[in-house]
Design an enzyme around this catalytic site. Sequence first.
Site, PDB file in Angstrom:
ATOM      1  N   GLY B 272       0.809  -1.218   0.000  1.00 25.29           N
ATOM      2  CA  GLY B 272       0.000   0.000   0.000  1.00 25.29           C
ATOM      3  C   GLY B 272       0.842   1.268   0.000  1.00 25.29           C
ATOM      4  CG  ASP B 315       4.875  -6.117  17.025  1.00 22.14           C
ATOM      5  OD1 ASP B 315       4.519  -4.934  16.795  1.00 22.14           O
ATOM      6  OD2 ASP B 315       4.309  -6.851  17.847  1.00 22.14           O
ATOM      7  N   GLY B 342       0.462   1.947  10.375  1.00 19.38           N
ATOM      8  CA  GLY B 342      -0.745   2.348  11.084  1.00 19.38           C
ATOM      9  C   GLY B 342      -1.864   1.368  10.818  1.00 19.38           C
ATOM     10  CB  ALA B 350     -21.128   2.825  23.170  1.00 18.75           C
ATOM     11  CG  ASN B 399     -14.534   9.407  10.118  1.00 18.25           C
ATOM     12  OD1 ASN B 399     -15.698   9.787   9.931  1.00 18.25           O
ATOM     13  ND2 ASN B 399     -13.916   8.584   9.296  1.00 18.25           N
ATOM     14  CE1 TYR B 405      -5.853   5.436  11.095  1.00 14.46           C
ATOM     15  CE2 TYR B 405      -7.286   7.267  10.520  1.00 14.46           C
ATOM     16  CZ  TYR B 405      -6.221   6.438  10.217  1.00 14.46           C
ATOM     17  OH  TYR B 405      -5.533   6.614   9.045  1.00 14.46           O
ATOM     18  CE  LYS B 409      -2.848   7.438  11.201  1.00 14.61           C
ATOM     19  NZ  LYS B 409      -1.483   7.139  10.708  1.00 14.61           N
TER      20      LYS B 409
END
Lengths: 499, 499
Positions: B272, B315, B342, B350, B399, B405, B409
Amino acid sequence: MNDSYLNFVNSPLGARLARSLHLPKPEMLRRYRADAPEFDGIVAVGAGPSPQLLDALAGVIARIGMTSVAHAGASAWMPLANRHGLMTGRFEPADPAAGSQAGSQARVRALVFDASGIADSAQLDTVYAFFHDALRSLDKCGRIVVLGRPPEACASPRQWTAQRALEGVTRSLGKEARRGIASNLVYVADGVKSSAERSAASSAASSDESSNDSGIRSGIESTLRFFLSPRSAYVSGQVVRIGTAPSSLGDDFDWTQPLAGQRAVVTGAARGIGAAIANVLAAQGAHVTGIDVPAATDALDATMRQISGTALPFDITAPETPAQIAAALDELGVDVFVHNAGITKDKTIAKMSEPAWRNVIDINLSAQERIDEALLEAGTLRDGGRIVCVSSIGGIAGNIGQTNYAASKAGVIGRVQSMAPHLAKRRITINAVAPGFIETQMTAKMPLAIREAGRRMNSMSQGGQPVDVAQTIAWLAHPGSAGITGQVVRVCGQSLIGA
Amino acid sequence: MNDSYLNFVNSPLGARLARSLHLPKPEMLRRYRADAPEFDGIVAVGAGPSPQLLDALAGVIARIGMTSVAHAGASAWMPLANRHGLMTGRFEPADPAAGSQAGSQARVRALVFDASGIADSAQLDTVYAFFHDALRSLDKCGRIVVLGRPPEACASPRQWTAQRALEGVTRSLGKEARRGIASNLVYVADGVKSSAERSAASSAASSDESSNDSGIRSGIESTLRFFLSPRSAYVSGQVVRIGTAPSSLGDDFDWTQPLAGQRAVVTGAARGIGAAIANVLAAQGAHVTGIDVPAATDALDATMRQISGTALPFDITAPETPAQIAAALDELGVDVFVHNAGITKDKTIAKMSEPAWRNVIDINLSAQERIDEALLEAGTLRDGGRIVCVSSIGGIAGNIGQTNYAASKAGVIGRVQSMAPHLAKRRITINAVAPGFIETQMTAKMPLAIREAGRRMNSMSQGGQPVDVAQTIAWLAHPGSAGITGQVVRVCGQSLIGA
């Protein structure tokens, strides 16, 4: 001015239809009303390691008459709450098996998390633990407030990093909470000491009463009250910094009339957002002078008559106007000046005429510069005063067909950032609000598709009201907001649109 | 990985259909290819009053082999261009009567405006005049670059305000230009002097050749080249600051292999975006060491084999890893370290498990902190080196379902801002890129509606490619980018989504 979809899906038939068709159902936002209690219900309190703001928080919650429950992670809360005479209990998570709508636990009005002691990214799991347990219990139109320390003032990069990370959590919570819930992050500078620290320092000499936290009270109370109040209904996803500039509100300060005895000026006050600002400032006790163009004199007179204000029909772009405004106000002075007047003349830049560019820049930006210079030079704006400017989400993100408007509104942000340090010597604050989609006559004239996109593309799935902008300005104009300067607060329901 | 709509509307049949149905037609972005000239065509140059960066600009344009035309407002251009041996002419506006598509005037590849001398909001009309005349002449996939001065370093509030206003113009231009055109604002610190100023200071002693602007060349050349190149295809609506930190590129610097002789490390390099970063850094001359989890060893080996790199299966969250990385790299040292690894583990808070929170924070954020500490302590990262971290638009705007995340970030942004001043003593820069919607295996798995919304809600009406992120990182890693630190550059095609 009228969001018929919002009204429809909140009617009995519309609600049923929306449910069965899986349509979005924006919440009817709970807004401030003079005939309803501003604060009631329960605040659930959470905390990370070594929280430093709980004492101040307990004092505010006690004074506004809410009650509290403490999350398991906020063990320091109970004794502090007791000390402030605040009714408190243990937070019990809603039973997840019962679903998010059910559960016997009383719903809470606000979730407040003290993250001020978080010094490392690994400690962010305390933020997770609290909101994981508590978010389901938050009532519709509830409030999320995260309290942290300004990252740029942190001693270590790790602490700065962890404090900066709070922005990501708070903004995400606003987006996923929905149901009219607002989520904001308040960074409180370390110099705003808690009473516990101060009484430890001055120890035995001072009494141990709750009134000895008036220092921090003046620092963060106006802001906590705003974000816990329905006055902040359409402010979400924002990050506010409170600095150490002292403001001294006595113990007898009347929080229902914070602007009592003050004189405020609002430009563009005849109609729309300007009229709403004038109304709110007047309702909080200020004498308001409204300025608008001579062509709007009738509307301006009518608006001012309702609030026993003074109408000043001036074209703010005329060269002689700044001096005339200063002269007209000089005798009594001004405490609060709100630069609201603004226009749009939209065209893509290739088709935009030069006057369309110049007019928009001059009215929305340059006129503000000239007026402030005149008022500051003449000393008309009093020391300790407030300037609030209206910017726009377009000034932050830019917009098609608005190179002129976006330049002017981005310039307003520059004005606020550049003037703040200059004005600090005179204890004058200068801030901006940046409205998103606000329901006005202007937006009512937009094509349907553009209007609907603007309305729905935010965490509230609806446009804001002029009063939402006005209430935000009143908070910034508050005598207790002395520590807030050079900042831009969006009033946008956490619009998706940004830069 | 495959935007079939983009491909379809750029086929002969699809283009006809899109036209007749008034469908949006995203442009096939022009990207860098090793087998095509990186720079060609015409730059149209505009300027406000007292422009200070034209000399440096002329030097860069001459060296990259583009030609130029000068707008009427940039009268200083002709003599400067001649001095640099740059082919130049007068800009003739396209005939508006002929429509935006026609016109005999040659289309230009880039519009560059020097706004460095604008000191008052009224002078912004020079910006209007240039883009009003010139925007129609800009070719598809063209470039808009506005050069200004960092507002916060301006002497007067009026200058600060006017410079800050440029953001509104530049972002609006990006939104209305469309056709694959990118628009960016570069604030150049005043200490980066132009050769004209410097030769005036050191006067007669120095020669008058174009090579005497190597000071400013090293300051802004890497950035001007990036924004004029197809390498920046998906970077739009950004504001970049170039500080005064000196970098000394000799006159014999090889711009085709800027990282020749350097050693770079990329985490998450197996696939990627990480693999794309490794490829681009290797293509620019670096020896690349790729790190990825042991489970991805085969893919990592394959990626590294193609670029004659070194695979390090580690790792990054294991406690012993930072020391092991430092030890593995210690002998030869590292010039460029890219923190790309990442993960996402999306759930509303929740429903999110504690491990899902901790894992994401640890891999995306805390591991970066630990690795940098180990490399910096051991001196493995060389003085004058580069750290580039991958943040995300989610870290800026938050988001739904990404509290973990977004926290990680947003924390990366804090890391970059907090570490920059610490690392400046060692001439190490640290910056972040924040990708928007990038076409990867991850986005290919999104539900169609969400994927389409993400793809289209930006000024390019399409997702970016991993190579777009990689090229942006390569620019920040460039030896000539010494003046850029503590910044966050979005690679998002000017996504609507922001904070």
